[in-house]
Write a protein that holds these residues in place. Structure first.
Motif, PDB file in Angstrom:
ATOM      1  N   LEU A 368       0.840  -1.211   0.000  1.00  0.00           N
ATOM      2  CA  LEU A 368       0.000   0.000   0.000  1.00  0.00           C
ATOM      3  C   LEU A 368       0.873   1.258   0.000  1.00  0.00           C
ATOM      4  O   LEU A 368       0.537   2.261  -0.629  1.00  0.00           O
ATOM      5  CB  LEU A 368      -0.956  -0.009   1.199  1.00  0.00           C
ATOM      6  N   LYS A 369       2.030   1.171   0.651  1.00  0.00           N
ATOM      7  CA  LYS A 369       2.959   2.313   0.659  1.00  0.00           C
ATOM      8  C   LYS A 369       3.460   2.572  -0.769  1.00  0.00           C
ATOM      9  O   LYS A 369       3.529   3.710  -1.226  1.00  0.00           O
ATOM     10  CB  LYS A 369       4.124   1.993   1.601  1.00  0.00           C
ATOM     11  N   TYR A 370       3.783   1.492  -1.489  1.00  0.00           N
ATOM     12  CA  TYR A 370       4.263   1.679  -2.868  1.00  0.00           C
ATOM     13  C   TYR A 370       3.160   2.223  -3.771  1.00  0.00           C
ATOM     14  O   TYR A 370       3.435   3.000  -4.688  1.00  0.00           O
ATOM     15  CB  TYR A 370       4.853   0.380  -3.423  1.00  0.00           C
ATOM     16  N   ILE A 371       1.924   1.826  -3.507  1.00  0.00           N
ATOM     17  CA  ILE A 371       0.815   2.367  -4.315  1.00  0.00           C
ATOM     18  C   ILE A 371       0.743   3.888  -4.081  1.00  0.00           C
ATOM     19  O   ILE A 371       0.576   4.672  -5.014  1.00  0.00           O
ATOM     20  CB  ILE A 371      -0.499   1.637  -3.963  1.00  0.00           C
ATOM     21  N   GLN A 372       0.945   4.284  -2.854  1.00  0.00           N
ATOM     22  CA  GLN A 372       0.969   5.718  -2.547  1.00  0.00           C
ATOM     23  C   GLN A 372       2.163   6.395  -3.240  1.00  0.00           C
ATOM     24  O   GLN A 372       2.025   7.469  -3.824  1.00  0.00           O
ATOM     25  CB  GLN A 372       1.021   5.920  -1.021  1.00  0.00           C
ATOM     26  N   TYR A 373       3.330   5.743  -3.227  1.00  0.00           N
ATOM     27  CA  TYR A 373       4.509   6.302  -3.926  1.00  0.00           C
ATOM     28  C   TYR A 373       4.192   6.513  -5.405  1.00  0.00           C
ATOM     29  O   TYR A 373       4.589   7.503  -6.002  1.00  0.00           O
ATOM     30  CB  TYR A 373       5.707   5.350  -3.861  1.00  0.00           C
ATOM     31  N   GLY A 374       3.515   5.534  -5.993  1.00  0.00           N
ATOM     32  CA  GLY A 374       3.178   5.630  -7.418  1.00  0.00           C
ATOM     33  C   GLY A 374       2.392   6.905  -7.678  1.00  0.00           C
ATOM     34  O   GLY A 374       2.680   7.668  -8.609  1.00  0.00           O
ATOM     35  N   LYS A 375       1.405   7.148  -6.835  1.00  0.00           N
ATOM     36  CA  LYS A 375       0.579   8.361  -6.995  1.00  0.00           C
ATOM     37  C   LYS A 375       1.421   9.615  -6.735  1.00  0.00           C
ATOM     38  O   LYS A 375       1.375  10.573  -7.498  1.00  0.00           O
ATOM     39  CB  LYS A 375      -0.615   8.286  -6.041  1.00  0.00           C
ATOM     40  N   ASP A 376       2.202   9.583  -5.663  1.00  0.00           N
ATOM     41  CA  ASP A 376       3.026  10.759  -5.317  1.00  0.00           C
ATOM     42  C   ASP A 376       4.017  11.095  -6.424  1.00  0.00           C
ATOM     43  O   ASP A 376       4.310  12.250  -6.686  1.00  0.00           O
ATOM     44  CB  ASP A 376       3.832  10.494  -4.031  1.00  0.00           C
ATOM     45  N   ASP A 377       4.550  10.043  -7.078  1.00  0.00           N
ATOM     46  CA  ASP A 377       5.581  10.276  -8.097  1.00  0.00           C
ATOM     47  C   ASP A 377       4.978  10.647  -9.455  1.00  0.00           C
ATOM     48  O   ASP A 377       5.704  10.857 -10.428  1.00  0.00           O
ATOM     49  CB  ASP A 377       6.468   9.029  -8.247  1.00  0.00           C
ATOM     50  N   GLY A 378       3.652  10.664  -9.561  1.00  0.00           N
ATOM     51  CA  GLY A 378       3.005  11.160 -10.779  1.00  0.00           C
ATOM     52  C   GLY A 378       2.536  10.105 -11.761  1.00  0.00           C
ATOM     53  O   GLY A 378       2.132  10.432 -12.885  1.00  0.00           O
ATOM     54  N   ALA A 379       2.564   8.823 -11.373  1.00  0.00           N
ATOM     55  CA  ALA A 379       1.983   7.805 -12.255  1.00  0.00           C
ATOM     56  C   ALA A 379       0.464   7.870 -12.101  1.00  0.00           C
ATOM     57  O   ALA A 379      -0.052   8.385 -11.108  1.00  0.00           O
ATOM     58  CB  ALA A 379       2.492   6.423 -11.859  1.00  0.00           C
ATOM     59  N   LYS A 380      -0.230   7.334 -13.126  1.00  0.00           N
ATOM     60  CA  LYS A 380      -1.700   7.381 -13.048  1.00  0.00           C
ATOM     61  C   LYS A 380      -2.222   6.035 -12.574  1.00  0.00           C
ATOM     62  O   LYS A 380      -1.984   5.006 -13.215  1.00  0.00           O
ATOM     63  CB  LYS A 380      -2.266   7.727 -14.420  1.00  0.00           C
ATOM     64  N   LEU A 381      -2.941   6.059 -11.433  1.00  0.00           N
ATOM     65  CA  LEU A 381      -3.541   4.822 -10.915  1.00  0.00           C
ATOM     66  C   LEU A 381      -4.823   4.574 -11.690  1.00  0.00           C
ATOM     67  O   LEU A 381      -5.772   5.340 -11.609  1.00  0.00           O
ATOM     68  CB  LEU A 381      -3.840   4.984  -9.423  1.00  0.00           C
ATOM     69  N   LEU A 382      -4.826   3.486 -12.461  1.00  0.00           N
ATOM     70  CA  LEU A 382      -5.943   3.237 -13.375  1.00  0.00           C
ATOM     71  C   LEU A 382      -7.054   2.451 -12.704  1.00  0.00           C
ATOM     72  O   LEU A 382      -8.228   2.804 -12.805  1.00  0.00           O
ATOM     73  CB  LEU A 382      -5.401   2.451 -14.573  1.00  0.00           C
ATOM     74  N   ILE A 383      -6.699   1.345 -12.085  1.00  0.00           N
ATOM     75  CA  ILE A 383      -7.687   0.605 -11.309  1.00  0.00           C
ATOM     76  C   ILE A 383      -7.019   0.004 -10.079  1.00  0.00           C
ATOM     77  O   ILE A 383      -5.809  -0.159 -10.037  1.00  0.00           O
ATOM     78  CB  ILE A 383      -8.366  -0.552 -12.087  1.00  0.00           C
ATOM     79  N   GLY A 384      -7.841  -0.346  -9.094  1.00  0.00           N
ATOM     80  CA  GLY A 384      -7.336  -1.000  -7.884  1.00  0.00           C
ATOM     81  C   GLY A 384      -6.744   0.009  -6.918  1.00  0.00           C
ATOM     82  O   GLY A 384      -7.177   1.152  -6.849  1.00  0.00           O
ATOM     83  N   GLY A 385      -5.766  -0.480  -6.154  1.00  0.00           N
ATOM     84  CA  GLY A 385      -5.068   0.408  -5.219  1.00  0.00           C
ATOM     85  C   GLY A 385      -5.600   0.342  -3.807  1.00  0.00           C
ATOM     86  O   GLY A 385      -5.059   0.985  -2.916  1.00  0.00           O
ATOM     87  N   ASN A 386      -6.669  -0.436  -3.593  1.00  0.00           N
ATOM     88  CA  ASN A 386      -7.268  -0.490  -2.249  1.00  0.00           C
ATOM     89  C   ASN A 386      -7.103  -1.875  -1.629  1.00  0.00           C
ATOM     90  O   ASN A 386      -6.957  -2.872  -2.335  1.00  0.00           O
ATOM     91  CB  ASN A 386      -8.774  -0.214  -2.336  1.00  0.00           C
ATOM     92  N   SER A 387      -7.222  -1.879  -0.303  1.00  0.00           N
ATOM     93  CA  SER A 387      -7.324  -3.178   0.358  1.00  0.00           C
ATOM     94  C   SER A 387      -8.780  -3.616   0.292  1.00  0.00           C
ATOM     95  O   SER A 387      -9.675  -2.811   0.011  1.00  0.00           O
ATOM     96  CB  SER A 387      -6.846  -3.068   1.795  1.00  0.00           C
ATOM     97  N   LEU A 388      -9.006  -4.898   0.539  1.00  0.00           N
ATOM     98  CA  LEU A 388     -10.361  -5.446   0.468  1.00  0.00           C
ATOM     99  C   LEU A 388     -10.671  -6.190   1.758  1.00  0.00           C
ATOM    100  O   LEU A 388      -9.817  -6.902   2.283  1.00  0.00           O
ATOM    101  CB  LEU A 388     -10.459  -6.459  -0.677  1.00  0.00           C
ATOM    102  N   GLY A 389     -11.887  -6.036   2.239  1.00  0.00           N
ATOM    103  CA  GLY A 389     -12.319  -6.827   3.387  1.00  0.00           C
ATOM    104  C   GLY A 389     -12.007  -6.167   4.708  1.00  0.00           C
ATOM    105  O   GLY A 389     -11.187  -5.239   4.782  1.00  0.00           O
ATOM    106  N   GLU A 390     -12.659  -6.665   5.734  1.00  0.00           N
ATOM    107  CA  GLU A 390     -12.472  -6.098   7.076  1.00  0.00           C
ATOM    108  C   GLU A 390     -11.262  -6.707   7.767  1.00  0.00           C
ATOM    109  O   GLU A 390     -10.635  -6.105   8.597  1.00  0.00           O
ATOM    110  CB  GLU A 390     -13.721  -6.339   7.935  1.00  0.00           C
ATOM    111  N   LYS A 391     -10.982  -7.976   7.469  1.00  0.00           N
ATOM    112  CA  LYS A 391      -9.775  -8.574   8.031  1.00  0.00           C
ATOM    113  C   LYS A 391      -9.062  -9.374   6.945  1.00  0.00           C
ATOM    114  O   LYS A 391      -9.635  -9.657   5.886  1.00  0.00           O
ATOM    115  CB  LYS A 391     -10.074  -9.447   9.246  1.00  0.00           C
ATOM    116  N   GLY A 392      -7.834  -9.737   7.251  1.00  0.00           N
ATOM    117  CA  GLY A 392      -7.045 -10.415   6.234  1.00  0.00           C
ATOM    118  C   GLY A 392      -6.310  -9.394   5.396  1.00  0.00           C
ATOM    119  O   GLY A 392      -6.587  -8.192   5.465  1.00  0.00           O
ATOM    120  N   PHE A 393      -5.359  -9.904   4.592  1.00  0.00           N
ATOM    121  CA  PHE A 393      -4.441  -8.998   3.894  1.00  0.00           C
ATOM    122  C   PHE A 393      -4.724  -8.926   2.395  1.00  0.00           C
ATOM    123  O   PHE A 393      -3.833  -9.079   1.579  1.00  0.00           O
ATOM    124  CB  PHE A 393      -3.007  -9.450   4.174  1.00  0.00           C
TER     125      PHE A 393
END
Ligand code: NAI
Ligand code: MG
Length: 515
Positions: A368-393
């Motif tokens: 998730l930190k790298y997904i944030q880096y991607g956005k911060d560095d100016g790449a375009k997040l096309l789909i995804g990028g979120n965690s799913l579910g209340e528990k589990g990874f």
């Protein structure tokens, strides 16, 4: 059914809902039988009595506690392995007999396939369908492959100048320390022990602290087939303690690690500072997959999809930089989104699920930190990028476009379901950019132009190049890294040779009328 937790994403929410049984996570169809250390053919408590917990990545709940090896346990395991090597039958028996025992081991693994696969999925979160299709039979195949070599290890006779003759003996290297990661616990266990045992070496292997269970189960099977006590010792424990003791042990002759580049450096340093033991390192990657405009785009989409997302992206060989030639770039992007939407994300025990949770909280947060880096560095997040579910990874399959070479998501290993798509124009350009990382593990190229394949295959600095495929391969194809992806080769004949020493014996030759 849980909904995505937001990660501050501006991308369209993905269509994924965790596919689960109505009653929640499926109860694993197996119980844990082996939790102690396996030393000198016996399951024993650790000297300190310490244990640690292993978790279910679907629920974050404890599965069980296992014994934790400290340096005292490493000493005991090494003593057993040393005695088995220096005085025991294993290196001294004929290759044929040793090979027969190992073939039996490989067969027994398949007979216990259901139980082993369930343990692997429970401990690691890997989809059960995949573990049954790939990990268990693949592990058995690796063992069969090397068992077949046990009676085919031989040297050369050397005709010398002068009245001498020489010959080479290919001898087992000795006691081997082996350290494996959590992403393919079973396959890694068999990739390491099979060539070592076939050569007549003895082994002290440490599983990853996240995934100790299948290694212990397979330790039990090794007894059943008659591998003598002390030949295979299996420890559970942590990197900084257990594996560090292995790396610097004065009585271990060779060390083999699969893991991060950072830990590779530590292991090599420890080997250098102790007894200069032989080192094989299979480390990280940031591998390019190059899609030329002449290649069928639908096939390219399928290949890129599996390159990036197999095993939830937790694979050293992941095709994490997808280079697409500019005139097919837009079409590729449109189609890969559709393909990724079809990915079935959910409980890895459920049939049909292709994408389970990441291994643990640390890795989950790193991704998730790298997904944030991607956005911060100016790449375009096309789909995804979120965690799913209340528990589990669980993390959504994620795509970034407009990725540039110097961004952190294009340079550093993420080890998660994150695809970075980069645009290029010419072959010269993509060769240069493909090589522009510290890593060099594998690479792929998709084109029907033979001149392009030849040129790219010779220009990319990586240990394996796939042409018009990705991940194809088997136990007879050597694997290993250029640059900071590692040292040495595993699998294939090269993998066998890394567990052998070559001794040259020279004797005078009496005059003879014959040649
Ligand atoms: P890691 O490299 O720390 O762990 C791999 C193995 O090395 C484990 O058995 C661990 O106990 C051992 N280890 C850890 N510290 C050690 C030390 N000081 N001395 C000797 N052995 C030690 O990898 P980790 O922390 O699980 O994952 C971190 C990153 O490493 C991942 O995000 C990924 O980028 C990379 N990685 C690469 C793998 C590959 O297949 N090449 C496998 C696992 C992780
Ligand atoms: Mg676990």
């Amino acid at each position: 059914m849980a909904s995505p937790k937001s990660n501050g994403s501006e991308a369209q929410a993905g269509p994924w809902k965790l596919v689960m049984e109505d009653g929640g996570p499926i109860k694993p169809p197996v119980t844990v039988k082996y939790t102690k250390l396996f030393i000198n053919g016996e399951f024993v408590d650790s000297v300190s009595g310490k244990t640690f917990e292993t978790f279910d990545p679907r629920t974050e709940e404890v599965i069980t506690s296992v014994s934790e090896a400290t340096s005292e346990d490493v000493d005991l395991a090494v003593k057993a392995a040393r005695a088995a090597f220096d005085h025991g039958p294993w290196p001294r028996m004929s290759g044929q007999v040793r090979g027969r025992i190992l073939h039996k081991y490989a067969d027994l693994l398949l007979q216990h396939s259901d139980e082993i696969a369930a343990l692997e999925t429970w401990d690691s979160g890997k989809p059960l369908d995949m573990v049954k299709m790939l990990d268990v039979p693949g592990s058995s195949n690796i063992m069969h492959y090397y068992a077949g070599y046990a009676d085919k290890i031989h040297g050369l006779t050397l005709k010398m100048s002068g009245q001498y003759q020489g010959y080479t003996l290919h001898e087992p290297i000795g006691v081997c320390g082996q350290i494996i990661p959590w992403n393919y616990p079973l396959l890694m266990f068999f990739s390491k022990i099979s060539p070592a045992l076939a050569c007549g070496c003895t082994v002290v292997i440490k599983s990853a602290e996240q995934t100790p269970l299948t290694a212990l189960y397979c330790a039990h099977l090794s007894r059943e087939v008659g591998i003598p006590p002390g030949v295979l010792n299996v420890l559970s424990g942590f990197g900084e303690t257990t594996s560090a003791s292995i790396s610097k042990h004065m009585d271990i002759d060779k060390i083999s690690l699969t893991g991060s580049t950072e830990v590779g450096r530590l292991v090599m340093e420890a080997a250098a500072r102790s007894n200069l033991k032989d080192v094989t390192l299979e480390l990280g990657g940031k591998s390019p997959l190059i899609i030329m405009d002449d290649f069928d785009i639908d096939e390219a989409v399928d290949i890129a999809h599996s390159a990036a997302y197999i095993n939830m992206g937790q694979i050293c060989m992941a095709g994490s930089r997808i280079f697409v030639q500019e005139n097919v770039y837009d079409e590729f992007v449109k189609k890969i989104i559709k393909r990724v939407h079809k990915q079935v994300v959910g409980d890895p025990f459920k049939q049909g699920v292709q994408h389970g949770p990441q291994i643990e909280k640390v890795q989950f947060e790193k991704i998730l930190k790298y997904i944030q880096y991607g956005k911060d560095d100016g790449a375009k997040l096309l789909i995804g990028g979120n965690s799913l579910g209340e528990k589990g990874f669980y993390i959504e399959p994620t795509i970034f476009v407009d990725v540039e070479d110097n961004m952190r998501i294009a340079q550093e290993e993420i080890f998660g379901p994150v695809m970075s798509i980069l645009k290029f124009k010419t072959i010269e350009e993509v060769i240069e950019r493909g090589n522009k990382t510290i890593y060099g593990l594998v690479a792929g190229v998709l084109t029907h132009n033979i001149n392009t394949t030849n040129r790219i295959a010779r220009s990319l600095r990586a240990g394996r190049i796939w042409i018009n495929c990705y991940y194809a391969g088997s136990f007879n194809c050597p694997l290993g890294g250029y640059k900071m992806s590692g040292i040495g080769r595993e699998l294939g004949l090269a993998g066998l040779e890394s567990y052998l020493q070559v001794k040259c014996v020279i004797t005078p030759l009496q005059e003879s009328p014959w040649l």
